[in-house]
Design a protein around this motif. Sequence first.
Motif, PDB file in Angstrom:
ATOM      1  N   ASN A   1       0.825  -1.208   0.000  1.00  0.00           N
ATOM      2  CA  ASN A   1       0.000   0.000   0.000  1.00  0.00           C
ATOM      3  C   ASN A   1       0.861   1.260   0.000  1.00  0.00           C
ATOM      4  N   SER A   2       1.959   1.217   0.748  1.00  0.00           N
ATOM      5  CA  SER A   2       2.867   2.370   0.747  1.00  0.00           C
ATOM      6  C   SER A   2       3.472   2.578  -0.642  1.00  0.00           C
ATOM      7  N   LEU A   3       3.842   1.486  -1.295  1.00  0.00           N
ATOM      8  CA  LEU A   3       4.413   1.579  -2.633  1.00  0.00           C
ATOM      9  C   LEU A   3       3.379   2.087  -3.637  1.00  0.00           C
ATOM     10  N   LEU A   4       2.133   1.656  -3.499  1.00  0.00           N
ATOM     11  CA  LEU A   4       1.073   2.138  -4.390  1.00  0.00           C
ATOM     12  C   LEU A   4       0.974   3.663  -4.357  1.00  0.00           C
ATOM     13  N   LYS A   5       1.066   4.228  -3.161  1.00  0.00           N
ATOM     14  CA  LYS A   5       0.956   5.683  -3.016  1.00  0.00           C
ATOM     15  C   LYS A   5       2.161   6.397  -3.629  1.00  0.00           C
ATOM     16  N   VAL A   6       3.341   5.779  -3.477  1.00  0.00           N
ATOM     17  CA  VAL A   6       4.546   6.368  -4.071  1.00  0.00           C
ATOM     18  C   VAL A   6       4.432   6.363  -5.596  1.00  0.00           C
ATOM     19  N   ILE A   7       3.971   5.242  -6.163  1.00  0.00           N
ATOM     20  CA  ILE A   7       3.803   5.137  -7.612  1.00  0.00           C
ATOM     21  C   ILE A   7       2.801   6.172  -8.112  1.00  0.00           C
ATOM     22  N   ARG A   8       1.728   6.347  -7.352  1.00  0.00           N
ATOM     23  CA  ARG A   8       0.703   7.332  -7.746  1.00  0.00           C
ATOM     24  C   ARG A   8       1.250   8.749  -7.702  1.00  0.00           C
ATOM     25  N   GLU A   9       1.992   9.074  -6.666  1.00  0.00           N
ATOM     26  CA  GLU A   9       2.472  10.457  -6.494  1.00  0.00           C
ATOM     27  C   GLU A   9       3.641  10.786  -7.410  1.00  0.00           C
ATOM     28  N   LYS A  10       4.511   9.801  -7.680  1.00  0.00           N
ATOM     29  CA  LYS A  10       5.720  10.071  -8.450  1.00  0.00           C
ATOM     30  C   LYS A  10       5.655   9.502  -9.868  1.00  0.00           C
ATOM     31  N   ASN A  11       4.510   8.899 -10.201  1.00  0.00           N
ATOM     32  CA  ASN A  11       4.309   8.336 -11.532  1.00  0.00           C
ATOM     33  C   ASN A  11       5.410   7.349 -11.897  1.00  0.00           C
ATOM     34  N   GLN A  12       5.745   6.480 -10.942  1.00  0.00           N
ATOM     35  CA  GLN A  12       6.790   5.496 -11.174  1.00  0.00           C
ATOM     36  C   GLN A  12       6.224   4.264 -11.889  1.00  0.00           C
ATOM     37  N   MET A  13       7.102   3.371 -12.266  1.00  0.00           N
ATOM     38  CA  MET A  13       6.713   2.207 -13.047  1.00  0.00           C
ATOM     39  C   MET A  13       5.924   1.214 -12.190  1.00  0.00           C
ATOM     40  N   GLN A  14       4.832   0.701 -12.732  1.00  0.00           N
ATOM     41  CA  GLN A  14       4.003  -0.255 -12.018  1.00  0.00           C
ATOM     42  C   GLN A  14       4.701  -1.595 -11.824  1.00  0.00           C
ATOM     43  N   GLU A  15       5.729  -1.877 -12.652  1.00  0.00           N
ATOM     44  CA  GLU A  15       6.425  -3.161 -12.557  1.00  0.00           C
ATOM     45  C   GLU A  15       7.089  -3.362 -11.195  1.00  0.00           C
ATOM     46  N   GLN A  16       7.259  -2.275 -10.449  1.00  0.00           N
ATOM     47  CA  GLN A  16       7.829  -2.401  -9.109  1.00  0.00           C
ATOM     48  C   GLN A  16       6.942  -3.241  -8.201  1.00  0.00           C
ATOM     49  N   LEU A  17       5.680  -3.394  -8.589  1.00  0.00           N
ATOM     50  CA  LEU A  17       4.743  -4.161  -7.777  1.00  0.00           C
ATOM     51  C   LEU A  17       4.903  -5.671  -7.966  1.00  0.00           C
ATOM     52  N   ASP A  18       5.612  -6.099  -8.990  1.00  0.00           N
ATOM     53  CA  ASP A  18       5.705  -7.529  -9.302  1.00  0.00           C
ATOM     54  C   ASP A  18       6.158  -8.385  -8.114  1.00  0.00           C
ATOM     55  N   PRO A  19       7.286  -8.061  -7.456  1.00  0.00           N
ATOM     56  CA  PRO A  19       7.718  -8.927  -6.335  1.00  0.00           C
ATOM     57  C   PRO A  19       6.731  -8.914  -5.169  1.00  0.00           C
ATOM     58  N   TRP A  20       6.074  -7.776  -4.938  1.00  0.00           N
ATOM     59  CA  TRP A  20       5.093  -7.699  -3.847  1.00  0.00           C
ATOM     60  C   TRP A  20       3.870  -8.559  -4.173  1.00  0.00           C
ATOM     61  N   ASP A  21       3.425  -8.504  -5.421  1.00  0.00           N
ATOM     62  CA  ASP A  21       2.277  -9.324  -5.814  1.00  0.00           C
ATOM     63  C   ASP A  21       2.595 -10.801  -5.682  1.00  0.00           C
ATOM     64  N   GLU A  22       3.819 -11.179  -6.030  1.00  0.00           N
ATOM     65  CA  GLU A  22       4.239 -12.571  -5.910  1.00  0.00           C
ATOM     66  C   GLU A  22       4.219 -13.014  -4.442  1.00  0.00           C
ATOM     67  N   GLU A  23       4.797 -12.208  -3.562  1.00  0.00           N
ATOM     68  CA  GLU A  23       4.861 -12.563  -2.135  1.00  0.00           C
ATOM     69  C   GLU A  23       3.471 -12.586  -1.503  1.00  0.00           C
ATOM     70  N   ILE A  24       2.645 -11.602  -1.833  1.00  0.00           N
ATOM     71  CA  ILE A  24       1.292 -11.547  -1.265  1.00  0.00           C
ATOM     72  C   ILE A  24       0.461 -12.732  -1.742  1.00  0.00           C
ATOM     73  N   SER A  25       0.589 -13.091  -3.018  1.00  0.00           N
ATOM     74  CA  SER A  25      -0.156 -14.234  -3.553  1.00  0.00           C
ATOM     75  C   SER A  25       0.300 -15.534  -2.905  1.00  0.00           C
ATOM     76  N   GLU A  26       1.606 -15.678  -2.720  1.00  0.00           N
ATOM     77  CA  GLU A  26       2.162 -16.876  -2.092  1.00  0.00           C
ATOM     78  C   GLU A  26       1.680 -17.015  -0.647  1.00  0.00           C
TER      79      GLU A  26
END
Length: 376
Positions: free
Chosen positions: A164-189
């Motif tokens: 959630n913290s990373l989501l807000k950073v991506i929204r505010e700084k318009n960073q690449m969504q691909e940064q979410l890949d490792p988090w999605d993997e860990e959360i899904s696991e």
Amino acid sequence: MKINKLHLLNFRNYEDCYVDFKDTVTVFYGKNGQGKTNILESIFYSSFGLSHRTNKEDEMMKFSAEGMAVFSDFQKEDGVHSIKIKRFWDNGKIYKEIKIDGKKTTAKDHYSFLNTVMFSPEDLQIIKGDPALRRRFMDMEISQTDPTYYELLVRYRRLIKQRNSLLKVIREKNQMQEQLDPWDEEISETGTKILIKRLKNIKRLKEISIPAFYNLSNKTDSLEIKYEVKGNNGELYYPEEKSFKTVKDFYLKSLKERRFKDIMQGSTGIGIHRDDLKTYINGADSRSFASQGQQRCCALALKISQIEYVKEVSGEYPVLLLDDVMSELDQYRRNQLITFINDKVQTIITVNDKTLIPDFGSNQYFYVEKGSIKEV
């Protein structure tokens, strides 16, 4: 499992209080607002390291006190044990210390050491309240007997907070969504491991609670229980036993599909932290269509199943804490509950009118008034 002694220091309205428990059924009675529930809360705190009434532990500290402590001695099959929990101020900071048998321990090791089940009028909210309350019911039931599950929950909550913290950073700084890949993997696991344990637990929960509900309803109503997974676009799923890969793939796919929405909202909208435990009475959603009596009966059936589940997994019955529920039940359901207890489960009860409790001939009674306890 049986609690033998309880000692409270500056806990709620008790400055220095000792209680010796002698019998299977102990009754604390007196008028409202005298401190009866505080006794049960302290036992619950000994068991879980948290309150069933508040998320703020400092609220349990007696007004103007510099610290508080709860000591409990209890009997398990392997012998007598003790738990001591202290909260105290030191150099302007509040500290919490947990000791089991005199040795400092972690919250993880403490959580499943003394097993208790609490039933209070507020537990009606398990049926008619928000899904978070039903998830909490599941999580507490499983965690009491499965330390691995507790660790998975802690890890999962940390992962969601970080994502959630990373989501807000991506929204505010318009960073690449691909940064979410490792988090999605860990959360899904991690989420998949939790879901599979929940489904296994619910299978047994059904086997115990459905017959219990049928008997509590005087054999007039039927109960159905389903685990509800919330998907994207309002879709709902009701999984039974699924393979690890199937569940993980579902979560990974769902997280990726809703990335843009999650970024805009700054929160993770899919996962086991959004799921629900649905109950249906006579085919209708009990949250919306059941009477209060039916809802109360359903909540009681779930609590009975929780007691039996802990017994089956741990080999010992937990201590049952009944906070002013006898006045909420009619005579038939009171008798059904007492029949279930029947000298096999240590039961500690609070009530205004002690005549509501059948006397087994060995009941122990304490009169409570203004934070003072007197055995009668």
